[in-house]
Every structure is written in C-alpha cells, then in structure tokens.
Design a protein around this motif. Sequence first.
Motif, PDB file in Angstrom:
ATOM      1  N   ASN B  93     -12.777  23.399 -31.370  1.00 61.98           N
ATOM      2  CA  ASN B  93     -12.029  22.774 -32.470  1.00 61.98           C
ATOM      3  C   ASN B  93     -12.928  22.213 -33.568  1.00 61.98           C
ATOM      4  O   ASN B  93     -12.687  21.121 -34.082  1.00 61.98           O
ATOM      5  CB  ASN B  93     -11.117  21.663 -31.945  1.00 61.98           C
ATOM      6  N   LEU B  94     -13.945  22.977 -33.928  1.00 63.16           N
ATOM      7  CA  LEU B  94     -14.743  22.553 -35.089  1.00 63.16           C
ATOM      8  C   LEU B  94     -13.922  22.743 -36.352  1.00 63.16           C
ATOM      9  O   LEU B  94     -12.990  23.539 -36.385  1.00 63.16           O
ATOM     10  CB  LEU B  94     -16.027  23.386 -35.181  1.00 63.16           C
ATOM     11  N   PHE B  95     -14.285  21.994 -37.392  1.00 65.28           N
ATOM     12  CA  PHE B  95     -13.579  22.115 -38.666  1.00 65.28           C
ATOM     13  C   PHE B  95     -14.173  23.304 -39.429  1.00 65.28           C
ATOM     14  O   PHE B  95     -15.326  23.258 -39.850  1.00 65.28           O
ATOM     15  CB  PHE B  95     -13.711  20.833 -39.475  1.00 65.28           C
ATOM     16  N   PRO B  96     -13.404  24.388 -39.599  1.00 67.69           N
ATOM     17  CA  PRO B  96     -13.988  25.630 -40.114  1.00 67.69           C
ATOM     18  C   PRO B  96     -14.450  25.546 -41.564  1.00 67.69           C
ATOM     19  O   PRO B  96     -15.288  26.338 -41.987  1.00 67.69           O
ATOM     20  CB  PRO B  96     -12.846  26.638 -39.960  1.00 67.69           C
ATOM     21  N   HIS B  97     -13.914  24.577 -42.307  1.00 69.78           N
ATOM     22  CA  HIS B  97     -14.257  24.508 -43.729  1.00 69.78           C
ATOM     23  C   HIS B  97     -15.506  23.667 -43.975  1.00 69.78           C
ATOM     24  O   HIS B  97     -15.898  23.495 -45.120  1.00 69.78           O
ATOM     25  CB  HIS B  97     -13.079  23.988 -44.543  1.00 69.78           C
ATOM     26  N   PHE B  98     -16.092  23.131 -42.908  1.00 73.02           N
ATOM     27  CA  PHE B  98     -17.304  22.319 -43.047  1.00 73.02           C
ATOM     28  C   PHE B  98     -18.492  23.025 -42.410  1.00 73.02           C
ATOM     29  O   PHE B  98     -18.334  23.757 -41.433  1.00 73.02           O
ATOM     30  CB  PHE B  98     -17.143  20.980 -42.317  1.00 73.02           C
ATOM     31  N   ARG B 155     -20.907  16.308 -32.659  1.00 73.25           N
ATOM     32  CA  ARG B 155     -19.873  15.612 -33.428  1.00 73.25           C
ATOM     33  C   ARG B 155     -19.342  14.404 -32.647  1.00 73.25           C
ATOM     34  O   ARG B 155     -19.124  13.331 -33.217  1.00 73.25           O
ATOM     35  CB  ARG B 155     -18.721  16.580 -33.736  1.00 73.25           C
TER      36      ARG B 155
END
Lengths: 217, 248
Positions: B93-98, B155
Amino acid sequence: MTIDWGIIFKSIPLLGHGVVVTLQVSALASVLGLMLGVVLGLCSLSHSRALRWIVAGYVDFIRGTPLLIQIFLVFFALPALGVRFDEFWAGVVALSLNSAAFVAEVVRGGVGSIERGQSEAATAIGMRHRQILIYILLPQAYRQMVPPLTNELISLVKNSSLLSVISVYELTRAGQAIISVHFVPFEIYTLLAVYYYVLIKVLSWLSGRLERRLPTW
Amino acid sequence: MVTPVIQVQDLSKSFGDNSVLRRVSMDVATGETVVIIGASGSGKTTFLRCLNRLEEPGAGTIRLDGNPMVNSGSEKLIADQRSQFGFVFQRFNLFPHFSALDNVAIGPEKVRGMSKSDARALAAAELKRVHMSDHVMKRPVQLSGGQQQRVAIARALAMKPRVMLFDEPTSALDPELVQEVLDVMKELANGGMTMVVVTHEMNFAREVADRVIYMENGRIAEEGPPEILFREPKSPGAQRFLRHLNHE
C-alpha cells in the motif's frame, strides 16, 4: 432559396467578438466551477453528515432543474434577494454553479474509486481524514477525473449559448443581433453552428492531448 | 515490574454474526518479538488490525504503555494514538504518486508537523536503514515487491512507533524477494524494536521470535517460545497446523 454570401463574409469578423466573450465566460465559469466543485466533492466525502447532506441536496437541485431556469434564477431572482450581477457575471455565476455540481460528482466518484488500502495506509501513519483526502486520494483520482472533466468543459461551452437569453453578448447573441437587423437566419445560424463546432473540436483535441499526458503509475 | 508496551485484555470482535476474536488477552514486552501463526480465518490479521484500530474492537481493552486506548474523542487524539503503531501491510500500500522518499516523508511532515526538509532528511535515514538508499527518488511502480515492502517498513519506522505490526509482510512477494524483507525485519528485531508479526514464515518465527502464538477460531490456542512450541505443540490444532506446514 438563395444564400446571402455577402452577409456571411461580413458576419465572420463580427462574430469574432462573440467568440471572445464565449471563451471568456467559459474560461471563468470552468475555473470557478472546478474550484467550487472540488470543494463540494470533498465535502461530500467528509465525515460530517450535515455537509454531505447539503452537497447532496445541491447536486440534486442542479441536476433536477433546467440550466435555463438556473440562469433566470441567478439573473432575475437573486436581485430580489439583494444579490445583483450584470449580465456577464450573472452568466458566469450561473454556469459555474451548474458546472460545480457535476464536478462534485466527478470528484466524489474519482476519489471513491481509489483502492481502500491507500486510505488504510495513510490512516495507519496517523493521517487524518481531511489530510488523506487532499494528499493521498485526490491526487491519485486526478487520472480518472480528467476525461469526465474535459467532457464537462465541452458541455459548458455549448451551454454558454443559453446566456443569449439574458443578453450576454456571446457568440449566439452576437449572431441573433445580426439576424434581427438583416433577417438572415439560415446563413447566421448555420455559421454559428460551424463556429461552435470548430471551438468544440479544438477543445476536444486539446483534452485528448492532456489525457495522453496523464501520469501512469 | 516493567509495564508491558501492549496489554490486551478480553479483546473481542465480530463481523455481523461471525465472531472473529473471542476474548483474546496478551501482553507484549518492550523489545519483544511476537510471531502469530494460525490458519487463515483464525483471527490473527483482525487481531493486528484491532491493535491500531484499523478495525474497531468490539469489546475489551487495549493499553499502550499502561494507558488505555480511547475509542472516542477527537479525531486528532485517535490519529496520534494510532501513529504509535507502525503497520506493514501484506500488499505494501505505498502511495503510487509519491517517490519512495516522499512516501516515507509524508507522515513526519503532515502528522508530526516537521518541515519538509527535516522530514525528507529523516526519510532518507529510514530508507538507508532498510537498504533502499539507491532508490529514494523512484516511484513504487519502478520498484520490485521486496523493495516496495522495505519502503513501506521505512514509512512506518519514520513515525518512530512504539511497536511495529506486520500483517503477512511477505505473503504477496515472489519467493526470491522474501528473504530481503525478512532480513530487514530481523535487523529491526535485533535492534530492540518491539514487533508483532503475523506470518507463515516458520523459519523466521523459529529464528527471530521470542514467543510464538498459535491462534485458532479467534482464540489463542497455544503460546510459548519457538523452540518449544515448534518441537512439541500441545494443542491438537497446533499439532495439525504444524504438521500440514511441514508437509508443504
């Protein structure tokens, strides 16, 4: 039937002013509508039931009434409540308010489509609902939101012709002014159709380019 | 006596008629690594998610450093409480836009109120800790699963949590990428981090766990040090479960 080519050639530059006003109204209304629509869309995703209810009511009203009536309300009814705009700004306000409702739905749908794991991950590091909406979900929803938003922009440009009824001197009104003097409805309405068609074509070409440049992740 | 970091008492949770946790009680001491095993549906993931309230506990109390976790009050209080737990998801669940760096920096910046540059400096240090210094500017899509999971660990670490919770952190990985994640977890455990790990990696449990908990039907059926629980499980359920694993 004979076509009055002379009036057509004379009208082409005369309608130019109308095109400028149409573009001005549309640009202002789309920016204002986008800003208001994003805010409304985020409100409709908030944890506050009252906010969600207000936005749902607003969207329901806009979708359930004709744009022409909304324009009349802004131009003729609001002054009775002490809110007065000139024709141009009444037009901008009416189109913005209308567009915002659709933008709000696009935002709500786009943000809602982001996978649940994203907000869980943000929740787990202690982010609050509003922060998650703004920093995590909305930016990711951008990709899904652009195609419906450009459609909405195109509708808005076409809808702006309705502002002729409150004498905003945009493209349609400019054409009607020529018709009322020279009585050439066939030539001028055909010419107006061509003008709008070209405007919309340019816009859809631009939005196609924008959509191809959307980030992929 | 030293207060345990986590004290769970009679934690219950059901989804509709389905009772997933039945009066689970356990303590976790500072620096301890607890591994939870059990068949799927035994409640181990739900237990972990109740600890940081990704699931709302149905009944029972959870104490962190002796203080009961509140289940009402301001959103900020609950969020602060939650950020004391680092949570690592099965699917990263990493933030794909970062970028990797911003994935790690966003928490310290937005939740802890650090300046952007301080948050990024901290993020760089945490990424170094999980051996991801060469990939700080990459987006998640440019990283392998193992690399993504290590960023996800960084994170969680960047929030300086009291406890790290791992929910099957290697289950979504290709086999050849599992070890790099387990190695990072092992380093954390050896570094004194308090950890609760739900996993099917029995070798990891054997090597790293101070205590293994076997869950069955929403209850703790058996617990003990790995060398004992794995060698001579007492409950029939644990015996069956471990026998199945060995035959895989």
